[in-house]
Motif scaffolding. Structure first.
Motif, short mmCIF file in Angstrom:
data_model
loop_
_atom_site.label_atom_id
_atom_site.label_comp_id
_atom_site.label_asym_id
_atom_site.label_seq_id
_atom_site.Cartn_x
_atom_site.Cartn_y
_atom_site.Cartn_z
N ALA A 252 -2.67 -3.21 8.56
CA ALA A 252 -3.00 -3.13 7.14
C ALA A 252 -1.76 -2.79 6.31
N ASP A 253 -0.96 -1.85 6.79
CA ASP A 253 0.27 -1.48 6.08
C ASP A 253 1.25 -2.66 6.03
N ILE A 255 0.47 -5.86 6.08
CA ILE A 255 -0.03 -6.85 5.12
C ILE A 255 0.23 -6.38 3.69
N ASP A 256 -0.02 -5.10 3.42
CA ASP A 256 0.25 -4.57 2.08
C ASP A 256 1.75 -4.61 1.76
N ALA A 259 2.62 -7.77 0.01
CA ALA A 259 2.33 -7.75 -1.42
C ALA A 259 3.40 -6.98 -2.18
N GLU A 260 3.87 -5.87 -1.61
CA GLU A 260 4.91 -5.09 -2.27
C GLU A 260 6.22 -5.86 -2.32
N GLU A 265 -0.19 -9.20 -6.44
CA GLU A 265 -1.39 -9.10 -5.61
C GLU A 265 -2.03 -10.47 -5.36
N HIS A 290 -8.33 -7.17 6.49
CA HIS A 290 -7.64 -6.46 5.41
C HIS A 290 -7.36 -7.39 4.23
N CYS A 291 -7.00 -8.62 4.51
CA CYS A 291 -6.79 -9.58 3.43
C CYS A 291 -8.06 -9.75 2.60
N LYS A 294 -8.67 -6.72 0.40
CA LYS A 294 -7.74 -6.59 -0.72
C LYS A 294 -7.73 -7.80 -1.65
N TYR A 296 -6.55 -10.83 -0.81
CA TYR A 296 -5.44 -11.74 -0.54
C TYR A 296 -5.99 -13.01 0.11
#
Length: 344
Positions: A252-253, A255-256, A259-260, A265, A290-291, A294, A296
């Motif tokens: 999850a981190d 994948i996030d 985005a960062e 987003e 997770h996508c 969020k 994505y």
């Protein structure tokens, strides 16, 4: 004066040559230049731009301690919890980022920490070619940097523990070259030789050893989901002769992080993995979940082997970034992944 038909022929030849030159240039030099985030640090060092990834040398060191506890102190394998790194470090690869023309945001660079590799000094005298107090068989699936580091960390730490106890160990180090038939043969050979412990590196190698014996202790490493792989009953209470170290990453981190890195987003992520690897399938499921949570968008592309890399990039050419989990086939071909991405 040239005839009209001659002029037409010349023009057609020029046009054909221009088209052919253009196609050749696109085929040999044009890159996709897609930002890639890999599931593990070693692969990211070759083809990715950033990741929260486990350190495989450190995982091997932890597995070496577990093996020493079993051999030297008689630890009960069935009650030894599976270990994993709860907080993998963030690393970036500015070289690859520069190659693909991507600027890593300052917000990401500010989170990067120093090298987290443990310092373990191997005691060569504690590892003997024959006649050691203990014999340990090592079964590694395939040769690539991450698995090699797991092997090296294990041997380094085991040698330290053996030396401290005044003991020696004979190590039988075998590589299955990515073939399950070899996994099975090597595991059965270790059993027939009555080794004191088997250290396995990667899921399929661990499954082969677990199937070969219910008596000899098996300590695994680089297994993403040992429960799903049928190696242990649970992470806290393995319940048999098998335990070890998981290389589960914070999917999850990671994948996030994409985005960062992209600074938005509204993104589409390509999920690239090897279809036959259960560890990769598990992580892709986590990535998809997770996508979806969020918002994505994602495109999944599975491959059979490294020959599919070019077609995989064609299928993912329109995504904003690619995520590759801890995947043995893709890790062994990280240089190929990078070459295709930059058009090398």
């Amino acid at each position: 004066m040239k005839s009209k038909s001659s002029v037409v022929r010349v023009l057609l030849c020029i046009l054909a040559g221009t088209v052919l030159f253009g196609l050749t240039s696109c085929g040999s030099g044009a890159g996709y230049n897609i930002p890639i985030v890999c599931g593990e640090t070693n692969m990211n060092d070759i083809c990715g731009i950033a990741t929260y990834g486990v350190n495989y040398y450190n995982l091997g060191v932890r597995a070496g301690d577990m093996a020493a506890d079993i051999l030297l102190e008689g630890a009960d394998v069935s009650k030894m919890p599976v270990w994993f790194d709860p907080s993998p470090a963030l690393t970036v690869n500015t070289s690859v980022a520069d190659e693909i023309g991507f600027k890593i945001p300052e917000s990401v660079l500010a989170k990067v920490t120093g090298d987290s590799t443990l310092e373990v000094t191997r005691v060569d005298s504690a590892i003997v070619s024959s006649g050691g107090n203990f014999t340990v068989g090592i079964l590694q699936l395939v040769q690539h940097v991450a698995l090699d580091d797991s092997n090296r960390g294990f041997q380094d730490q085991l040698s330290v523990r053996m030396a401290a106890a005044g003991k020696t160990v004979t190590i039988l180090d075998e590589n299955a070259a990515g073939e399950q038939a070899n996994n099975i043969t090597i595991a059965e050979t270790f059993v027939s030789k009555k080794v004191d412990l088997i250290y396995t590196i990667a899921t399929s190698s661990s499954q082969a050893a677990a199937a070969a014996t219910e008596e000899i202790p098996v300590v695994f490493c680089a297994v993403t989901d040992p429960v799903d792989a049928g190696l242990v009953a649970s992470m806290d209470n393995p319940g048999g002769n098998v335990t070890g170290v998981s290389d589960i990453n914070p999917v999850a981190d990671q994948i996030d992080l994409i985005a960062e890195l992209l600074g938005k987003e509204d993104i589409t992520i390509g999920l690239l993995y090897t279809s036959a690897e259960t560890n990769s399938e598990f992580q892709i499921r986590l990535a998809k979940q997770h996508c979806e949570a969020k918002g994505y968008t994602y495109v999944v592309k599975g491959i059979n082997d490294l020959n599919d890399i070019q077609n995989a990039f064609i299928a993912l050419k329109d995504v904003d970034a690619i995520y590759i989990p801890t995947d043995n086939v893709l890790a062994s071909g990280a240089a190929t992944v990078h070459s295709v991405n930059i058009g090398g």
